[in-house]
Motif scaffolding. Sequence first.
Motif, PDB file in Angstrom:
ATOM      1  N   THR A  64     -11.775  95.182  46.790  1.00 30.85           N
ATOM      2  CA  THR A  64     -12.080  96.545  47.367  1.00 30.85           C
ATOM      3  C   THR A  64     -12.319  96.458  48.854  1.00 30.85           C
ATOM      4  OG1 THR A  64     -13.253  97.177  45.239  1.00 30.85           O
ATOM      5  CG2 THR A  64     -13.587  98.668  47.193  1.00 30.85           C
ATOM      6  N   PHE A  65     -11.272  97.604  49.440  1.00 30.75           N
ATOM      7  CA  PHE A  65     -11.405  97.549  50.935  1.00 30.75           C
ATOM      8  C   PHE A  65     -12.246  98.417  51.434  1.00 30.75           C
ATOM      9  CE2 PHE A  65      -6.791  96.100  50.601  1.00 30.75           C
ATOM     10  CZ  PHE A  65      -7.234  94.659  50.486  1.00 30.75           C
ATOM     11  N   VAL A  66     -13.075  98.412  52.429  1.00 32.12           N
ATOM     12  CA  VAL A  66     -13.510  99.639  53.064  1.00 32.12           C
ATOM     13  C   VAL A  66     -13.011 100.029  54.345  1.00 32.12           C
ATOM     14  CG1 VAL A  66     -15.885 100.559  54.036  1.00 32.12           C
ATOM     15  CG2 VAL A  66     -15.671  98.836  51.870  1.00 32.12           C
ATOM     16  N   ARG A  67     -12.526 101.060  54.487  1.00 32.43           N
ATOM     17  CA  ARG A  67     -11.570 101.633  55.697  1.00 32.43           C
ATOM     18  C   ARG A  67     -11.978 102.877  55.990  1.00 32.43           C
ATOM     19  NH1 ARG A  67      -5.278 100.412  56.968  1.00 32.43           N
ATOM     20  NH2 ARG A  67      -5.435 101.737  59.060  1.00 32.43           N
ATOM     21  N   ASP A  68     -12.324 102.990  57.272  1.00 31.20           N
ATOM     22  CA  ASP A  68     -12.514 104.294  57.790  1.00 31.20           C
ATOM     23  C   ASP A  68     -13.555 105.171  56.813  1.00 31.20           C
ATOM     24  OD1 ASP A  68     -10.849 104.174  59.961  1.00 31.20           O
ATOM     25  OD2 ASP A  68      -9.089 104.842  58.843  1.00 31.20           O
ATOM     26  N   ALA A  69     -14.515 104.326  56.360  1.00 31.10           N
ATOM     27  CA  ALA A  69     -15.795 104.851  55.755  1.00 31.10           C
ATOM     28  C   ALA A  69     -15.334 105.456  54.041  1.00 31.10           C
ATOM     29  CB  ALA A  69     -16.227 105.910  56.336  1.00 31.10           C
ATOM     30  N   GLU A  70     -14.100 104.654  53.834  1.00 29.75           N
ATOM     31  CA  GLU A  70     -13.421 104.977  52.472  1.00 29.75           C
ATOM     32  C   GLU A  70     -13.402 103.814  51.743  1.00 29.75           C
ATOM     33  OE1 GLU A  70      -9.754 107.522  51.940  1.00 29.75           O
ATOM     34  OE2 GLU A  70     -10.350 108.475  53.547  1.00 29.75           O
ATOM     35  N   MET A  71     -13.666 103.678  50.431  1.00 32.99           N
ATOM     36  CA  MET A  71     -13.291 102.428  49.606  1.00 32.99           C
ATOM     37  C   MET A  71     -11.815 102.563  48.933  1.00 32.99           C
ATOM     38  SD  MET A  71     -17.010 102.211  47.757  1.00 32.99           S
ATOM     39  CE  MET A  71     -16.675 100.425  47.502  1.00 32.99           C
ATOM     40  N   VAL A  72     -11.052 101.540  49.103  1.00 36.31           N
ATOM     41  CA  VAL A  72      -9.644 101.654  48.679  1.00 36.31           C
ATOM     42  C   VAL A  72      -9.676 100.482  47.792  1.00 36.31           C
ATOM     43  CG1 VAL A  72      -7.481 101.247  49.255  1.00 36.31           C
ATOM     44  CG2 VAL A  72      -8.931 102.272  50.796  1.00 36.31           C
ATOM     45  N   TRP A  73      -9.510 100.896  46.427  1.00 39.63           N
ATOM     46  CA  TRP A  73      -9.534  99.922  45.361  1.00 39.63           C
ATOM     47  C   TRP A  73      -8.076  99.176  45.019  1.00 39.63           C
ATOM     48  CZ3 TRP A  73     -14.170  99.501  43.074  1.00 39.63           C
ATOM     49  CH2 TRP A  73     -15.011 100.240  43.619  1.00 39.63           C
ATOM     50  N   GLY A  74      -8.003  97.773  45.132  1.00 42.64           N
ATOM     51  CA  GLY A  74      -6.877  97.095  44.914  1.00 42.64           C
ATOM     52  C   GLY A  74      -6.611  96.550  43.678  1.00 42.64           C
ATOM     53  N   LYS A  75      -7.575  96.849  42.674  1.00 37.15           N
ATOM     54  CA  LYS A  75      -7.430  96.212  41.297  1.00 37.15           C
ATOM     55  C   LYS A  75      -7.597  94.646  41.349  1.00 37.15           C
ATOM     56  CE  LYS A  75      -6.528 100.179  39.609  1.00 37.15           C
ATOM     57  NZ  LYS A  75      -7.359 101.274  39.110  1.00 37.15           N
ATOM     58  N   ARG A  76      -7.064  94.107  40.362  1.00 33.39           N
ATOM     59  CA  ARG A  76      -7.345  92.771  40.037  1.00 33.39           C
ATOM     60  C   ARG A  76      -5.871  92.072  40.141  1.00 33.39           C
ATOM     61  NH1 ARG A  76     -10.171  90.448  34.990  1.00 33.39           N
ATOM     62  NH2 ARG A  76      -8.028  90.973  34.275  1.00 33.39           N
ATOM     63  N   ALA A  77      -6.022  90.796  40.858  1.00 33.74           N
ATOM     64  CA  ALA A  77      -4.842  89.991  41.020  1.00 33.74           C
ATOM     65  C   ALA A  77      -5.053  88.524  40.866  1.00 33.74           C
ATOM     66  CB  ALA A  77      -4.377  89.949  42.441  1.00 33.74           C
ATOM     67  N   ARG A  78      -4.154  87.807  40.164  1.00 27.65           N
ATOM     68  CA  ARG A  78      -4.420  86.271  40.129  1.00 27.65           C
ATOM     69  C   ARG A  78      -3.968  85.577  41.517  1.00 27.65           C
ATOM     70  NH1 ARG A  78      -6.870  83.952  36.117  1.00 27.65           N
ATOM     71  NH2 ARG A  78      -5.457  82.463  35.570  1.00 27.65           N
ATOM     72  N   ALA A  79      -4.878  84.548  41.524  1.00 31.14           N
ATOM     73  CA  ALA A  79      -4.877  83.794  42.805  1.00 31.14           C
ATOM     74  C   ALA A  79      -5.372  82.249  42.424  1.00 31.14           C
ATOM     75  CB  ALA A  79      -5.807  84.514  43.842  1.00 31.14           C
ATOM     76  N   THR A  80      -5.002  81.311  43.458  1.00 33.17           N
ATOM     77  CA  THR A  80      -5.456  80.180  43.486  1.00 33.17           C
ATOM     78  C   THR A  80      -6.255  79.933  44.752  1.00 33.17           C
ATOM     79  OG1 THR A  80      -3.598  79.150  44.259  1.00 33.17           O
ATOM     80  CG2 THR A  80      -3.749  79.184  41.734  1.00 33.17           C
ATOM     81  N   LEU A  81      -7.335  79.020  44.775  1.00 38.54           N
ATOM     82  CA  LEU A  81      -8.016  78.619  45.991  1.00 38.54           C
ATOM     83  C   LEU A  81      -7.051  77.462  46.601  1.00 38.54           C
ATOM     84  CD1 LEU A  81     -10.483  78.951  47.844  1.00 38.54           C
ATOM     85  CD2 LEU A  81     -11.381  76.936  46.191  1.00 38.54           C
TER      86      LEU A  81
END
Length: 107
Positions: free
Chosen positions: A56-73
Motif C-alpha cells: 500500500t502506497f501513501v502519496r499526497d495523503a492518499e492511500m493507494v492499494w496495489g494488492k498482492r504480488a508474488r516476489a522473491t527476496l
Amino acid sequence: MENDRRQFLRAPISGVALIYDSKIEPTELIDVGIGGMRVSGKCTFSIHEPVWIEFTFVRDAEMVWGKRARATLRRSEYDQSKKRFIMGFEFLSLTEFQQYVIANAIG
C-alpha cells in the motif's frame, strides 16, 4: 552475478508492505519499481523463496492499494543503527493494474 543489475528504475516511496510466508511481517517501504521493491522490517526471509507481498502506497495523503504480488527476496542486510533488516524483493509477476499503479506512484 552478471545479471545482478536492475532492469527497472526504483524511486523512494512511503507506504507499508505485508510479507507472507509461514508468518506475516509488516514492513515499511523504502523504494519501489516495476521490477521490485526494497523494504525495512524486523525479521528477514529466506533468499529466493517465493513470498506474497501486499503493498500500500501513501502519496499526497492518499492511500493507494496495489494488492498482492508474488516476489522473491534477492538481498537482505541488517542495519545495525536502525535495528532492522533492509530487504530487496524482485517481483515474479504483476498484473497490468499493479504495473500502472507503480508507474504512476514513481512517475
